[in-house]
Write an enzyme that holds these catalytic residues in place. Structure first.
Site, PDB file in Angstrom:
ATOM      1  N   SER A 156       0.712  -0.997  -0.026  1.00  0.00           N
ATOM      2  CA  SER A 156      -0.046  -0.030   0.160  1.00  0.00           C
ATOM      3  C   SER A 156       0.885   1.408   0.053  1.00  0.00           C
ATOM      4  O   SER A 156       2.051   1.390   0.529  1.00  0.00           O
ATOM      5  CB  SER A 156      -1.170  -0.024   1.025  1.00  0.00           C
ATOM      6  OG  SER A 156      -1.617   1.175   1.346  1.00  0.00           O
ATOM      7  N   TYR A 169      -1.776  -0.030  10.512  1.00  0.00           N
ATOM      8  CA  TYR A 169      -2.230  -0.322   9.356  1.00  0.00           C
ATOM      9  C   TYR A 169      -1.107   0.062   8.421  1.00  0.00           C
ATOM     10  O   TYR A 169      -0.302  -0.729   7.758  1.00  0.00           O
ATOM     11  CB  TYR A 169      -3.242   0.316   8.602  1.00  0.00           C
ATOM     12  CG  TYR A 169      -3.680  -0.070   7.138  1.00  0.00           C
ATOM     13  CD1 TYR A 169      -4.311  -1.322   6.655  1.00  0.00           C
ATOM     14  CD2 TYR A 169      -3.129   0.866   6.096  1.00  0.00           C
ATOM     15  CE1 TYR A 169      -4.421  -1.476   5.406  1.00  0.00           C
ATOM     16  CE2 TYR A 169      -3.612   0.593   4.829  1.00  0.00           C
ATOM     17  CZ  TYR A 169      -4.173  -0.647   4.449  1.00  0.00           C
ATOM     18  OH  TYR A 169      -4.328  -1.000   2.843  1.00  0.00           O
TER      19      TYR A 169
HETATM   20  P1  NAP Z   1     -11.790  -5.028   1.025  1.00  0.00           P
HETATM   21  O1  NAP Z   1     -12.832  -4.933  -0.455  1.00  0.00           O
HETATM   22  O2  NAP Z   1     -12.240  -5.095   2.219  1.00  0.00           O
HETATM   23  O3  NAP Z   1     -11.618  -6.918   0.631  1.00  0.00           O
HETATM   24  C1  NAP Z   1     -10.742  -7.354   1.707  1.00  0.00           C
HETATM   25  C2  NAP Z   1     -10.783  -8.901   1.197  1.00  0.00           C
HETATM   26  O4  NAP Z   1      -9.812  -9.706   2.405  1.00  0.00           O
HETATM   27  C3  NAP Z   1     -11.937  -9.618   1.557  1.00  0.00           C
HETATM   28  O5  NAP Z   1     -11.942 -10.541   0.238  1.00  0.00           O
HETATM   29  C4  NAP Z   1     -11.945 -10.153   2.661  1.00  0.00           C
HETATM   30  O6  NAP Z   1     -12.809 -11.261   2.890  1.00  0.00           O
HETATM   31  C5  NAP Z   1     -10.424 -10.674   3.012  1.00  0.00           C
HETATM   32  N1  NAP Z   1     -10.115 -10.633   4.159  1.00  0.00           N
HETATM   33  C6  NAP Z   1     -10.182 -10.010   5.323  1.00  0.00           C
HETATM   34  N2  NAP Z   1      -9.626 -10.067   6.334  1.00  0.00           N
HETATM   35  C7  NAP Z   1      -9.529 -11.549   5.985  1.00  0.00           C
HETATM   36  C8  NAP Z   1      -8.938 -12.670   7.010  1.00  0.00           C
HETATM   37  N3  NAP Z   1      -8.532 -12.590   8.220  1.00  0.00           N
HETATM   38  N4  NAP Z   1      -8.538 -13.886   6.177  1.00  0.00           N
HETATM   39  C9  NAP Z   1      -8.511 -13.925   4.836  1.00  0.00           C
HETATM   40  N5  NAP Z   1      -9.258 -13.039   4.121  1.00  0.00           N
HETATM   41  C10 NAP Z   1      -9.702 -11.933   4.879  1.00  0.00           C
HETATM   42  O7  NAP Z   1     -10.207  -4.484   0.539  1.00  0.00           O
HETATM   43  P2  NAP Z   1      -9.562  -4.032  -0.851  1.00  0.00           P
HETATM   44  O8  NAP Z   1      -9.591  -2.779  -0.838  1.00  0.00           O
HETATM   45  O9  NAP Z   1      -9.959  -5.017  -1.709  1.00  0.00           O
HETATM   46  O10 NAP Z   1      -8.225  -4.536  -0.027  1.00  0.00           O
HETATM   47  C11 NAP Z   1      -7.391  -5.805  -0.534  1.00  0.00           C
HETATM   48  C12 NAP Z   1      -6.027  -5.506  -0.191  1.00  0.00           C
HETATM   49  O11 NAP Z   1      -5.532  -4.117  -0.909  1.00  0.00           O
HETATM   50  C13 NAP Z   1      -5.581  -5.278   1.491  1.00  0.00           C
HETATM   51  O12 NAP Z   1      -4.358  -6.061   1.695  1.00  0.00           O
HETATM   52  C14 NAP Z   1      -5.723  -3.789   1.559  1.00  0.00           C
HETATM   53  O13 NAP Z   1      -4.901  -3.420   2.792  1.00  0.00           O
HETATM   54  C15 NAP Z   1      -4.672  -3.332   0.177  1.00  0.00           C
HETATM   55  N6  NAP Z   1      -4.970  -1.802  -0.160  1.00  0.00           N
HETATM   56  C16 NAP Z   1      -6.025  -1.347  -0.553  1.00  0.00           C
HETATM   57  C17 NAP Z   1      -6.257  -0.163  -0.931  1.00  0.00           C
HETATM   58  C18 NAP Z   1      -7.517   0.389  -1.166  1.00  0.00           C
HETATM   59  O14 NAP Z   1      -7.663   1.676  -1.769  1.00  0.00           O
HETATM   60  N7  NAP Z   1      -8.536  -0.275  -1.266  1.00  0.00           N
HETATM   61  C19 NAP Z   1      -5.094   0.560  -1.146  1.00  0.00           C
HETATM   62  C20 NAP Z   1      -3.952   0.028  -0.727  1.00  0.00           C
HETATM   63  C21 NAP Z   1      -3.805  -1.251  -0.515  1.00  0.00           C
HETATM   64  P3  NAP Z   1     -14.163 -10.874   3.452  1.00  0.00           P
HETATM   65  O15 NAP Z   1     -15.224 -10.596   2.109  1.00  0.00           O
HETATM   66  O16 NAP Z   1     -14.523 -12.015   4.060  1.00  0.00           O
HETATM   67  O17 NAP Z   1     -14.089  -9.791   4.387  1.00  0.00           O
END
Ligand code: NAP
Length: 265
Positions: A156, A169
């Site tokens: 990130s 985070y």
């Molecule tokens: P999201 O929409 O909240 O999706 C998160 C995913 O991780 C979901 O599939 C969730 O499953 C799963 N998850 C959560 N806790 C878990 C656990 N303990 N074990 C296994 N799976 C788990 O988030 P996202 O935005 O796609 O984020 C994905 C990754 O990108 C993360 O690592 C996040 O930190 C990173 N990221 C996101 C952004 C952004 O702007 N969105 C920016 C930088 C980095 P459930 O559906 O069951 O909750």
């Protein structure tokens, strides 16, 4: 034994992980998807993972789904066992599952409980899943020296950008950056490439809670490319890694952030 390459993608029921899994499927990978869904009243809910599985299968590949918490060793074991028993191989691991703190709290007030939760899911989980899958990849490489193996983790912009209201985070993502360097170094001798994708502001459920704030910041020029990122933007980069286009660049961080990382004057 399956002829298609196989990818394990964590946190792929929705958001960025789904974008990655869909892209890999479109490149012909069979996919094993991990998720950890709960409804708002705390009950397990596999509906989104099942929907994602359906969309992936429609691309003509196999897709297995498994509920599990990446921070738990037993759940990681089950995930790897599913890939082993179903497909007998894993060519690519995408460590993507991650969470924000349940509550944003200032650095001077944040709790150990939240620190432990975020670090366990965002860093300990991928760190040890990588260890486990890397050992399996090393074994596979002995049998199939012509196959290419790759590991990519979702970092990130928070790995180098201070957000004092979610310090745990930021620290977890800085850890992902170091983890990528460590495994890239250690696994190079086995021909296993290790990469980090570093998303900026991406439109997913995670950021939906701060949508208005980020809408405004983007409109004011926070990012040189003035739009929200999409899960597909990250999917395309992981696709390039999966196709072997970055194989001599092991250890690289690929920014997928509309230019957020640029210093501007
Ligand atoms: P999201 O929409 O909240 O999706 C998160 C995913 O991780 C979901 O599939 C969730 O499953 C799963 N998850 C959560 N806790 C878990 C656990 N303990 N074990 C296994 N799976 C788990 O988030 P996202 O935005 O796609 O984020 C994905 C990754 O990108 C993360 O690592 C996040 O930190 C990173 N990221 C996101 C952004 C952004 O702007 N969105 C920016 C930088 C980095 P459930 O559906 O069951 O909750």
């Amino acid at each position: 034994m399956a002829e298609r390459p196989v990818a394990i993608v964590t946190g792929a029921s929705r958001g960025i992980g789904k974008g990655i899994a869909m892209e890999l499927a479109s490149l012909g990978y069979n996919v094993v998807i991990n998720y950890f869904d709960f409804t708002s009243d705390g009950k397990p809910d596999e509906s989104r993972a099942v929907e994602t599985q359906k969309e992936i299968k429609a691309l003509g590949v196999e897709c297995e789904i498994l509920r599990g918490d990446v921070s738990k060793a037993q759940d990681r074991n089950s995930l790897v066992a599913l890939a082993k028993n179903t497909f007998g191989r894993c060519d690519l691991l995408a460590n993507n599952a991650g969470v924000a703190p349940s509550k944003r709290l200032d650095l001077l007030e944040a709790t150990e409980e939240s620190f432990d939760r975020v670090m366990s899911i965002n860093l300990k989980g991928p760190y040890f899943l990588t260890q486990q899958v890397a050992n399996w990849m090393i074994e596979q490489k002995k049998k199939y020296p012509d196959r290419r193996y790759r590991i990519v983790s979702t970092g990130s912009i928070s790995s180098y950008t201070s957000s004092p209201a979610r310090g745990e985070y930021c620290v977890s993502k800085a850890g992902i950056s170091m983890m990528t360097k460590l495994y890239a170094d250690r696994l190079a001798e086995y021909g296993i490439g290790v990469f980090e994708v570093s998303p900026g502001i991406i439109a997913t459920d995670m950021t939906s809670v701060v949508k208005d704030r980020y809408d405004k910041l983007i409109a004011e020029g926070l990012t040189p490319i003035q739009r929200w990122g999409l899960p597909e933007d990250i999917g395309k980069v992981v696709g390039a890694i999966a196709e072997g286009r970055l194989d001599f660049s092991t250890g690289q961080v690929i920014n997928v952030d509309g230019g957020f990382h640029l210093r501007r004057l």
